[in-house]
Design a protein around this motif. Structure first.
Motif, PDB file in Angstrom:
ATOM      1  N   ASP A  94       0.822  -1.206   0.000  1.00  0.00           N
ATOM      2  CA  ASP A  94       0.000   0.000   0.000  1.00  0.00           C
ATOM      3  C   ASP A  94       0.858   1.258   0.000  1.00  0.00           C
ATOM      4  OD1 ASP A  94      -2.196  -1.547   0.014  1.00  0.00           O
ATOM      5  OD2 ASP A  94      -2.981  -0.901   1.954  1.00  0.00           O
ATOM      6  N   ALA A  95       1.919   1.229   0.801  1.00  0.00           N
ATOM      7  CA  ALA A  95       2.774   2.412   0.898  1.00  0.00           C
ATOM      8  C   ALA A  95       3.434   2.707  -0.446  1.00  0.00           C
ATOM      9  CB  ALA A  95       3.831   2.207   1.979  1.00  0.00           C
ATOM     10  N   VAL A  96       3.894   1.656  -1.121  1.00  0.00           N
ATOM     11  CA  VAL A  96       4.533   1.865  -2.427  1.00  0.00           C
ATOM     12  C   VAL A  96       3.524   2.406  -3.442  1.00  0.00           C
ATOM     13  CG1 VAL A  96       5.678   0.725  -4.364  1.00  0.00           C
ATOM     14  CG2 VAL A  96       6.271   0.091  -2.015  1.00  0.00           C
ATOM     15  N   SER A  97       2.326   1.779  -3.503  1.00  0.00           N
ATOM     16  CA  SER A  97       1.301   2.238  -4.450  1.00  0.00           C
ATOM     17  C   SER A  97       0.941   3.693  -4.195  1.00  0.00           C
ATOM     18  CB  SER A  97       0.034   1.394  -4.319  1.00  0.00           C
ATOM     19  OG  SER A  97       0.279   0.081  -4.719  1.00  0.00           O
ATOM     20  N   GLU A  98       0.810   4.030  -2.913  1.00  0.00           N
ATOM     21  CA  GLU A  98       0.442   5.391  -2.547  1.00  0.00           C
ATOM     22  C   GLU A  98       1.501   6.383  -3.042  1.00  0.00           C
ATOM     23  OE1 GLU A  98      -2.388   6.203  -0.999  1.00  0.00           O
ATOM     24  OE2 GLU A  98      -1.919   8.343  -0.958  1.00  0.00           O
TER      25      GLU A  98
END
Lengths: 443, 199
Positions: free
Chosen positions: B15-19
């Motif tokens: 999630d952090a990377v996608s964000e």
């Protein structure tokens, strides 16, 4: 064996509709259905995987499609104008102008709806804004509930057909006609619809004045010259932008994509001039543009996989034969294609219809009516879908309005209120079908 | 169950990377806007002054940016639940039922679709790298980086799909509280059962 092969295509279509109702995002559901039916086809020996090798070429074609580039520009322009408070200002000022006559508030809603349609074209936003601002005023001063919700929902959907709209951009791409032509062609039909709504309100104001009272005079605070000035202030910026964007397309100065880029810049400048531009708002608008663009483009990618497999299963040939051999020729095809789109419009969004159904109909329309009539066919599809989005029980505009309407408005009010407007739209739709010159006279 | 917590950790990473990717990508919208306007204005000023301010590379940069935006934004959009759904039934379901639908959709639709695209694309893209493919137009941009974005996009979708799947499993097994944040995709759906229920 061959019986199964013949029916696999249609089964895929039905299966897609069924599986979409699971509620998983449309883009990936379509892609998943493609994989599923490709595997079924391969196991039955009726599908050649070689059809799928076209996939990267198709994706690449979508990436460098100059027409589709217009989508983020128009989304940006619409979101920017929406967040700069233009809708609120227009509604309040127009209410002051028209409020003094019977039916005036409803007319103001139609006029603002048409103006917003030509600038932002975001149906959800338009319906929500008008539902929040105009609906309470109309109800407080004794407007008929059904009429109030009907006119708001109907005017809010004008963005589908009044150019420039993303709907028309996508439709033009799928039909293989120029976006500019489709914009020009839909101008008169769009204005006809707005005109029909106004006429309806005027007739009611004459026949049943109690349903649409004028605002009490003490409410009309701004008078004379000051009102005139205010009208100028709120009307001029959007009008200039409309002229900039539509004018440059209509007179061939810029392509729709170029006009979209300039329009987005124009919206940015307007918001800045209104003091509404900040890093925060800019960031939100870029964010929204990215999400909406990605959503639309991935439905297109999913549909591409879907249609490759559908074609591999010879589903397109099945549909083609069924449609070409319809009794009644042109009229039969029009009735079947328009009914199909109308009914599908209850259940699925515009983009799914445009990317899956329209490509099936387009070649037959070209065969039956000739290439020159494709713009006309596209305008009919647009008008048809606009009507479909208003129709109970699943019309999108109704959901949006229901979400913001005050509690005294029941679902029954919305359903009853929208009926006259659906009939009006159907009248205009029949008129466009019967008189193609309405579409083609400006081309 | 420790395994679910471990998986949730992985999900948070994804999630952090996608964000982060999405937040970088949405600023590209402004770049695309700038280049788009420059191309139009440059064309007209160029005609007036008799020289060219636009070029094939600038024209191509416009659709390169467009591709970056929607290809890189896909996983981010999935994370924020902004890919449109047919939510006639979905909107009325309980959180657990929604999670189940998402799990089934991820496993049966999203992941196979992404695998399919990658499977049929990688050879073409590899060939593009091997020949250092360039734009056919003079002064155009190299093609291999933009073609590679197809792979990047669908791999990132697989990763985000795994993350969404983990979150759905965690919600189904009560390792996660139900989502509190309503999103735009469900505007008005609070009243939807009301709408559907009446004649």
């Amino acid at each position: 064996m061959s019986a199964i092969a013949d029916w696999l295509g249609p089964a895929m279509f039905a299966g897609a509709l069924l599986l979409l109702s699971l509620g998983y995002p449309v883009a990936f559901s379509l892609g998943g259905v493609a994989v599923l039916f490709a595997l079924i086809g391969i196991s039955l020996g009726v599908f050649e995987p070689v059809f799928l090798t076209a996939m990267p070429t198709r994706i690449f074609g979508i990436m460098n499609n100059f027409t589709l580039l217009a989508i983020p520009y128009f989304i940006f322009m619409g979101s920017m104008l929406e967040s700069s408070g233009i809708a609120e200002n227009l509604l309040e000022t127009m209410g002051q102008v028209f409020g003094r006559i019977r039916g005036g508030l409803a007319i103001a809603v139609v006029v603002v709806g048409a103006l917003l349609a030509a600038t932002t074209g975001v149906v959800a936003a338009t319906v929500v804004t008008m539902g929040l601002i105009s609906l309470p005023t109309m109800l407080r001063y004794g407007y008929n509930k059904e009429l109030s919700v009907g006119v708001i929902a109907a005017s809010g959907t004008l963005g589908q057909i009044i150019p420039p709209s993303i709907v028309l951009v996508v439709l033009a791409d799928q039909l293989g006609v120029s976006v500019g032509d489709l914009f020009i062609g839909s101008l008169i039909p769009g204005l006809l619809m707005a005109g029909a709504f106004i006429l309806h309100v005027v007739v009611i104001a004459i026949v049943r004045p109690d349903l649409v009272p004028a605002l009490p005079p003490e409410l009309l605070a701004v008078q004379g010259k000051r009102l005139l000035l205010k009208v100028g202030q709120v009307m001029v910026p959007p009008l200039v932008l409309i002229l900039l964007v539509l004018g440059s397309i209509f007179f061939g100065v810029a392509t729709p994509t170029e006009a979209g880029a300039l329009g987005a810049l124009g919206a940015l400048v307007l918001a800045w001039a209104n003091g509404q531009l900040s890093v925060k708002s800019l960031r939100e608008i870029c964010d929204r543009t990215l999400r909406t663009t990605s959503m639309v483009m991935f439905i297109l990618l999913g549909s591409t996989a879907f249609s490759l497999v559908f074609r591999g299963l010879r589903g397109d040939r099945f549909i083609n034969e069924a449609l070409v051999n319809l009794p009644g020729g042109q009229v039969g095809f029009l009735i079947v294609s328009m009914t199909t789109i109308f009914i599908l419009g209850f259940f699925i969004d515009f983009f799914e219809i445009a990317f899956i159904v329209v490509p099936l109909f387009a070649p037959i329309a070209e065969q039956l009516f000739g290439f020159d009539r494709l713009v006309w066919y596209g305008v009919i599809i647009g008008a048809n879908m606009q009507t479909s989005f208003l129709s109970p029980p699943f019309g999108f505009a109704l959901f949006y309005l229901r979400g913001v309407a005050p509690p005294e408005i029941t679902t029954g009010h919305i359903y009853r209120g929208i009926v006259p407007f659906i009939l009006l739209q159907l009248v205009v739709l029949v008129l466009i079908i019967a008189v193609p010159q309405l579409v083609e006279m400006l081309l | 169950m420790r395994i679910v917590n471990k998986l949730l950790q992985l999900s948070r990473w994804i999630d952090a990377v996608s964000e982060w990717v999405g937040r970088v990508a949405y600023w590209l919208v402004l770049a695309m806007l700038g280049i788009g306007c420059w191309n139009v204005v440059g064309r007209y000023i160029g005609q007036l002054l008799g020289r060219s301010f636009s070029s094939n590379s600038l024209i191509e940069a416009q659709w390169y940016l467009f591709s970056f935006i929607f290809l890189l934004g896909a996983a981010y959009t999935l994370k924020h639940n902004d890919h449109v759904r047919v939510d006639m039934f979905y909107a009325r379901w309980s959180n657990k039922r929604k999670a189940l639908a998402n799990l089934v959709g991820t496993v049966w639709f999203l992941l196979p679709f992404c695998v399919l695209v990658i499977m049929f694309s990688w050879k073409v893209i590899l060939a593009s790298w091997q020949s250092w493919e360039m734009s056919p137009d003079p002064g155009g941009l190299p093609r291999y980086p933009i073609k590679s974005m197809i792979i990047v996009s669908f791999v990132s979708l697989i990763a985000q799909g795994v993350s969404e799947g983990i979150k759905a499993i965690a919600l189904l097994t009560d390792h996660l509280p139900p989502p509190a944040e309503p999103h735009r995709a469900e505007i008005g759906s609070a009243n939807e059962s009301d709408l559907g229920g009446q004649p």
